[in-house]
Design an enzyme around this catalytic site. Structure first.
Site, PDB file in Angstrom:
ATOM      1  N   GLY A  12       1.016  -1.134  -0.004  1.00  0.00           N
ATOM      2  CA  GLY A  12      -0.162   0.057   0.013  1.00  0.00           C
ATOM      3  C   GLY A  12       0.721   1.413   0.013  1.00  0.00           C
ATOM      4  N   ASN A  14       1.493   3.166  -2.737  1.00  0.00           N
ATOM      5  CA  ASN A  14       0.727   3.887  -3.314  1.00  0.00           C
ATOM      6  C   ASN A  14      -0.454   4.311  -2.583  1.00  0.00           C
ATOM      7  OD1 ASN A  14       1.843   4.014  -6.417  1.00  0.00           O
ATOM      8  ND2 ASN A  14       2.213   2.090  -5.962  1.00  0.00           N
ATOM      9  N   ARG A  66     -16.469 -17.510  -8.338  1.00  0.00           N
ATOM     10  CA  ARG A  66     -15.870 -16.309  -8.649  1.00  0.00           C
ATOM     11  C   ARG A  66     -16.959 -15.569  -8.952  1.00  0.00           C
ATOM     12  NH1 ARG A  66     -11.093 -13.127  -8.454  1.00  0.00           N
ATOM     13  NH2 ARG A  66     -10.159 -15.232  -8.186  1.00  0.00           N
ATOM     14  N   ASN A 108      -5.717   2.633 -12.650  1.00  0.00           N
ATOM     15  CA  ASN A 108      -4.816   1.481 -12.346  1.00  0.00           C
ATOM     16  C   ASN A 108      -3.213   2.288 -12.249  1.00  0.00           C
ATOM     17  OD1 ASN A 108      -3.676  -1.056 -11.431  1.00  0.00           O
ATOM     18  ND2 ASN A 108      -3.075  -1.054 -13.826  1.00  0.00           N
ATOM     19  N   HIS A 110       0.468   1.174 -13.138  1.00  0.00           N
ATOM     20  CA  HIS A 110       1.330  -0.015 -13.747  1.00  0.00           C
ATOM     21  C   HIS A 110       2.771   0.600 -13.761  1.00  0.00           C
ATOM     22  CE1 HIS A 110       2.186  -3.548 -15.790  1.00  0.00           C
ATOM     23  NE2 HIS A 110       2.939  -3.034 -16.533  1.00  0.00           N
ATOM     24  N   ASP A 147      -9.953  -1.149 -18.828  1.00  0.00           N
ATOM     25  CA  ASP A 147     -10.970  -1.423 -19.714  1.00  0.00           C
ATOM     26  C   ASP A 147     -11.019  -2.985 -19.739  1.00  0.00           C
ATOM     27  OD1 ASP A 147      -8.857  -2.281 -21.225  1.00  0.00           O
ATOM     28  OD2 ASP A 147      -9.160  -0.965 -23.051  1.00  0.00           O
ATOM     29  N   GLU A 148     -11.726  -3.663 -20.664  1.00  0.00           N
ATOM     30  CA  GLU A 148     -11.560  -5.176 -20.595  1.00  0.00           C
ATOM     31  C   GLU A 148     -10.173  -5.853 -20.656  1.00  0.00           C
ATOM     32  OE1 GLU A 148     -13.918  -3.109 -21.651  1.00  0.00           O
ATOM     33  OE2 GLU A 148     -15.919  -3.719 -20.780  1.00  0.00           O
ATOM     34  N   GLY A 149      -9.705  -5.068 -21.310  1.00  0.00           N
ATOM     35  CA  GLY A 149      -8.234  -5.801 -21.458  1.00  0.00           C
ATOM     36  C   GLY A 149      -7.255  -6.014 -20.447  1.00  0.00           C
ATOM     37  N   ASP A 151      -4.203  -3.988 -18.976  1.00  0.00           N
ATOM     38  CA  ASP A 151      -3.365  -2.684 -19.228  1.00  0.00           C
ATOM     39  C   ASP A 151      -3.764  -2.124 -20.553  1.00  0.00           C
ATOM     40  OD1 ASP A 151      -2.307  -3.393 -16.746  1.00  0.00           O
ATOM     41  OD2 ASP A 151      -0.725  -4.512 -17.737  1.00  0.00           O
TER      42      ASP A 151
END
Ligand code: GRF
Length: 209
Positions: A12, A14, A66, A108, A110, A147-149, A151
């Protein structure tokens, strides 16, 4: 006031950068409403508690499937009515339902300059190992919408960091955190809070500054 949820699985640091920026008022008009982790031992939860922020753990292990976890997670998050979700080292895959419900409202951090060293399997120290293996002279960090991908979402901010002779994955990880991640994550939240970030045709454009 931009209300945010921070999702974190580990140390944590960040999250701490965001907490510190809110305390220092460099992140004005931002409130951390909740910190959520999938890992009850995450030090991020202690950081949240210390800063008197609601700290919640919800683990996939507590659910039969899940799908059940994803539903419960989204319900829990929705209860806080946040404007933005910040993934700060969150190691659980975000469900398509959540991405759809929070379109362009999840960011996010990265630890590389996307599109280098990103995608499936590129997380934690691995990213820096691969950067060193390839011999890049510059790496860095990226804040992007989710999004769905993996990164692949629109890039909000990036910062470059020099790779030095003799770097190990650990020394490089630390420099990328200090010189890039802990700076651009609060900066990106600030830009969003001020309403300067728009997504057009899959790319971020800055408006109104
Ligand atoms: C950071 O390197 C971040 O870029 C990645 O996971 C790590 C989290 O570190 N997504 P911390 O928990 O914020 O210290």
């Amino acid at each position: 006031m931009l209300k945010i949820a921070v999702l974190a699985s580990g140390g944590g640091t960040n999250l701490q950068a965001i907490i510190d920026a809110v305390a220092a008022k460099t992140l004005a008009d931002v409130e951390i409403s909740v910190v959520i982790s999938n890992n009850q031992n995450a030090f991020a939860l202690e950081r949240a508690a210390k800063a008197k922020i609601a700290a919640v753990c919800i683990s996939p292990k507590e659910f039969e499937s899940r799908e059940a976890f994803n539903r419960a997670f989204l319900d829990k998050l929705n209860g806080y009515r946040v404007d933005l979700v910040v993934l700060a080292g969150f190691l659980v895959v975000i469900s398509p339902e959540m991405i759809a419900e929070y379109r362009n409202r999840i960011i996010n951090i990265h630890p590389s300059l996307i599109p280098s060293f990103c995608g499936k399997g590129f997380y934690g120290l691995n990213v820096h190992k691969e950067a060193l293996k390839r011999g890049v002279k510059v790496t860095g960090a990226t804040v992007h919408f989710v999004d769905e991908g993996t990164d692949t979402g629109p890039i909000i901010l990036q910062r470059a960091v020099e790779v030095k002779e003799g770097d190990t994955p650990k020394t490089l990880q630390r420099r990328v955190m200090e010189e890039a991640e802990w700076k651009i994550l609060p900066e990106a939240i600030d830009l969003i809070a001020r309403g300067y970030v728009c997504v057009k045709d899959g790319r971020v454009v800055r408006e109104g500054e």
